[in-house]
Scaffold this motif. Sequence first.
Motif, PDB file in Angstrom:
ATOM      1  N   ASN A 175     -43.425  47.553  97.958  1.00 31.38           N
ATOM      2  CA  ASN A 175     -43.290  48.144  96.748  1.00 31.38           C
ATOM      3  C   ASN A 175     -44.323  49.561  96.634  1.00 31.38           C
ATOM      4  OD1 ASN A 175     -41.716  46.455  94.996  1.00 31.38           O
ATOM      5  ND2 ASN A 175     -43.671  45.235  94.401  1.00 31.38           N
ATOM      6  N   MET A 176     -45.171  49.493  97.856  1.00 32.33           N
ATOM      7  CA  MET A 176     -46.077  50.673  98.215  1.00 32.33           C
ATOM      8  C   MET A 176     -45.025  51.698  98.715  1.00 32.33           C
ATOM      9  SD  MET A 176     -49.156  50.932 100.994  1.00 32.33           S
ATOM     10  CE  MET A 176     -49.865  52.186 101.185  1.00 32.33           C
ATOM     11  N   ILE A 177     -44.174  51.307  99.742  1.00 34.61           N
ATOM     12  CA  ILE A 177     -43.146  52.322 100.345  1.00 34.61           C
ATOM     13  C   ILE A 177     -42.387  52.661  99.546  1.00 34.61           C
ATOM     14  CG2 ILE A 177     -41.449  52.165 102.291  1.00 34.61           C
ATOM     15  CD1 ILE A 177     -42.980  50.036 103.810  1.00 34.61           C
ATOM     16  N   ARG A 178     -41.849  52.204  98.470  1.00 27.71           N
ATOM     17  CA  ARG A 178     -41.051  52.588  97.656  1.00 27.71           C
ATOM     18  C   ARG A 178     -41.616  53.713  96.493  1.00 27.71           C
ATOM     19  NH1 ARG A 178     -39.972  48.434  93.857  1.00 27.71           N
ATOM     20  NH2 ARG A 178     -38.671  49.654  92.736  1.00 27.71           N
ATOM     21  N   ALA A 179     -42.988  53.234  96.060  1.00 31.59           N
ATOM     22  CA  ALA A 179     -43.730  54.169  95.356  1.00 31.59           C
ATOM     23  C   ALA A 179     -44.098  55.559  96.012  1.00 31.59           C
ATOM     24  CB  ALA A 179     -44.926  53.525  94.891  1.00 31.59           C
ATOM     25  N   LYS A 216     -44.774  57.235 109.186  1.00 30.07           N
ATOM     26  CA  LYS A 216     -44.322  57.236 108.129  1.00 30.07           C
ATOM     27  C   LYS A 216     -43.210  56.242 107.912  1.00 30.07           C
ATOM     28  CE  LYS A 216     -45.943  62.021 106.877  1.00 30.07           C
ATOM     29  NZ  LYS A 216     -45.365  63.162 106.492  1.00 30.07           N
ATOM     30  N   ILE A 217     -43.389  55.156 107.057  1.00 28.30           N
ATOM     31  CA  ILE A 217     -42.298  54.416 106.717  1.00 28.30           C
ATOM     32  C   ILE A 217     -41.573  54.739 105.348  1.00 28.30           C
ATOM     33  CG2 ILE A 217     -41.698  51.868 106.381  1.00 28.30           C
ATOM     34  CD1 ILE A 217     -44.119  51.202 108.139  1.00 28.30           C
ATOM     35  N   THR A 218     -40.333  55.014 105.553  1.00 30.12           N
ATOM     36  CA  THR A 218     -39.592  55.372 104.311  1.00 30.12           C
ATOM     37  C   THR A 218     -38.736  54.316 103.421  1.00 30.12           C
ATOM     38  OG1 THR A 218     -37.634  56.167 105.606  1.00 30.12           O
ATOM     39  CG2 THR A 218     -39.487  57.694 105.294  1.00 30.12           C
ATOM     40  N   ARG A 219     -38.514  53.354 104.174  1.00 30.06           N
ATOM     41  CA  ARG A 219     -37.320  52.261 103.319  1.00 30.06           C
ATOM     42  C   ARG A 219     -37.721  50.899 104.191  1.00 30.06           C
ATOM     43  NH1 ARG A 219     -31.662  53.486 103.503  1.00 30.06           N
ATOM     44  NH2 ARG A 219     -31.448  52.412 105.055  1.00 30.06           N
ATOM     45  N   ALA A 220     -38.044  49.851 103.533  1.00 35.88           N
ATOM     46  CA  ALA A 220     -38.400  48.651 104.199  1.00 35.88           C
ATOM     47  C   ALA A 220     -37.818  47.356 103.292  1.00 35.88           C
ATOM     48  CB  ALA A 220     -39.758  48.478 104.614  1.00 35.88           C
ATOM     49  N   SER A 221     -37.674  46.160 103.643  1.00 35.36           N
ATOM     50  CA  SER A 221     -37.339  45.124 102.659  1.00 35.36           C
ATOM     51  C   SER A 221     -38.280  44.059 103.123  1.00 35.36           C
ATOM     52  CB  SER A 221     -35.778  44.515 103.046  1.00 35.36           C
ATOM     53  OG  SER A 221     -35.743  44.350 104.418  1.00 35.36           O
ATOM     54  N   ALA A 222     -38.552  43.201 102.147  1.00 32.81           N
ATOM     55  CA  ALA A 222     -39.487  42.139 102.317  1.00 32.81           C
ATOM     56  C   ALA A 222     -38.985  40.780 102.473  1.00 32.81           C
ATOM     57  CB  ALA A 222     -40.470  42.004 100.938  1.00 32.81           C
ATOM     58  N   LEU A 223     -39.394  39.897 103.193  1.00 32.49           N
ATOM     59  CA  LEU A 223     -38.740  38.626 103.544  1.00 32.49           C
ATOM     60  C   LEU A 223     -40.088  37.373 103.051  1.00 32.49           C
ATOM     61  CD1 LEU A 223     -36.798  38.726 106.637  1.00 32.49           C
ATOM     62  CD2 LEU A 223     -35.931  38.951 104.409  1.00 32.49           C
ATOM     63  N   ASP A 224     -39.497  36.453 102.441  1.00 36.49           N
ATOM     64  CA  ASP A 224     -40.516  35.245 102.170  1.00 36.49           C
ATOM     65  C   ASP A 224     -40.815  34.710 103.547  1.00 36.49           C
ATOM     66  OD1 ASP A 224     -40.698  36.000  99.516  1.00 36.49           O
ATOM     67  OD2 ASP A 224     -39.095  34.817  98.996  1.00 36.49           O
ATOM     68  N   GLY A 271     -45.504  36.682 104.376  1.00 34.04           N
ATOM     69  CA  GLY A 271     -44.272  37.345 104.447  1.00 34.04           C
ATOM     70  C   GLY A 271     -43.895  38.248 105.566  1.00 34.04           C
ATOM     71  N   VAL A 272     -42.911  38.528 105.670  1.00 36.47           N
ATOM     72  CA  VAL A 272     -42.298  39.706 106.793  1.00 36.47           C
ATOM     73  C   VAL A 272     -41.860  40.914 106.312  1.00 36.47           C
ATOM     74  CG1 VAL A 272     -41.009  40.126 108.999  1.00 36.47           C
ATOM     75  CG2 VAL A 272     -41.908  37.660 108.406  1.00 36.47           C
ATOM     76  N   LEU A 273     -42.126  41.994 106.724  1.00 39.00           N
ATOM     77  CA  LEU A 273     -41.717  43.386 106.352  1.00 39.00           C
ATOM     78  C   LEU A 273     -40.639  43.709 107.490  1.00 39.00           C
ATOM     79  CD1 LEU A 273     -42.442  45.547 104.218  1.00 39.00           C
ATOM     80  CD2 LEU A 273     -43.551  46.782 106.254  1.00 39.00           C
ATOM     81  N   GLU A 274     -39.589  44.089 106.890  1.00 35.78           N
ATOM     82  CA  GLU A 274     -38.475  44.661 107.713  1.00 35.78           C
ATOM     83  C   GLU A 274     -38.352  45.833 107.624  1.00 35.78           C
ATOM     84  OE1 GLU A 274     -35.611  41.169 108.799  1.00 35.78           O
ATOM     85  OE2 GLU A 274     -34.937  42.267 107.417  1.00 35.78           O
TER      86      GLU A 274
END
Length: 314
Positions: A223-227, A244-252, A280-283
């Motif tokens: 959510n921080m990366i999105r924001a 800088k990370i511009t897009r990521a997804s989160a896994l439980d 969780g894991v950040l992709e």
Amino acid sequence: MKILFMGTPDFAVTALQALHDKYKNDIVGVVTRVDAPKNRGHALTPSPVKTAAIKLGLPVFQPQNLKEENFKDNLLSLAPDVIVVAAYGKILPEYVLNYPKYGCLNIHASYLPEYRGAAPIARAIMDGKTELGVTIMYMEKGLDTGDMLARKALSFENENKGEIENALAVLGAQMMTEELEKIENGAPSPRVKQNDSLSSYAEKIEKEDCRIDFSKSAKEIKNMIRALAPAPYAFSRINGKNIKITRASALDGGDEKDAGTVISVNAKGEGKIAVATGNGVLEIERLIPEGKKEMSAGDFVRGRGIAEGDRFEF
């Protein structure tokens, strides 16, 4: 009805264009911030609103500030019946607030009274909000405390700040033109006072707000990366360089490795970089390495910029 518009960034351009489409001959002027130095050359660059206003053939005013000696004569000569404000970026003094017959109306990008202040969209995304809104409100001395005329919300899930901002800009522009039409017809929406006990404050985003803390959950980091995309971007350091990370997804689920540790890398196609977090894991899917342009995680892996077992600093 004579309209004076005040705004600065791209968010405000959408409203200016909508007002011009409907009230072309009623806009008496556009007030925006002074040209500011930009990029490495520090060349003075006009605000998006100034650029748009010039293209639309509208007179532009750029007072250094709104003190009476700098702007009052302009205000009196323009004699607006209403002032429309969208992310102007400066506090309006009382003589401006009190001048227009129909007041100063603001397009605020939050569902007030939540997220008063400078960064409502970014702060709402960081907080995990899935509904973000726009409020049309009367301006007063307090910060985003004025009476409300209209509020609407939209649902979002994975969109970043830029995408959400664009959607809310369109919604806000539509709402403002509707409210002006009601005022013009003598039937304005009723004023609704804000419940101060439900208010929250959206502080300006500072550089330290952009540093990723991998001890937080993957969902919080996502959510921080999105924001913070498309600017100023969430960042960290790995192998001695900023990224800088511009897009990521989160896994439980979790991993035994310490937070910030690269669990795996995938160089196929767009690729992915999996990182352990506090929960969780950040992709990581897209990023900007130091001194380079945005690229896919796969390109970064293929360039040997990162490997399994490396660890992000935080």
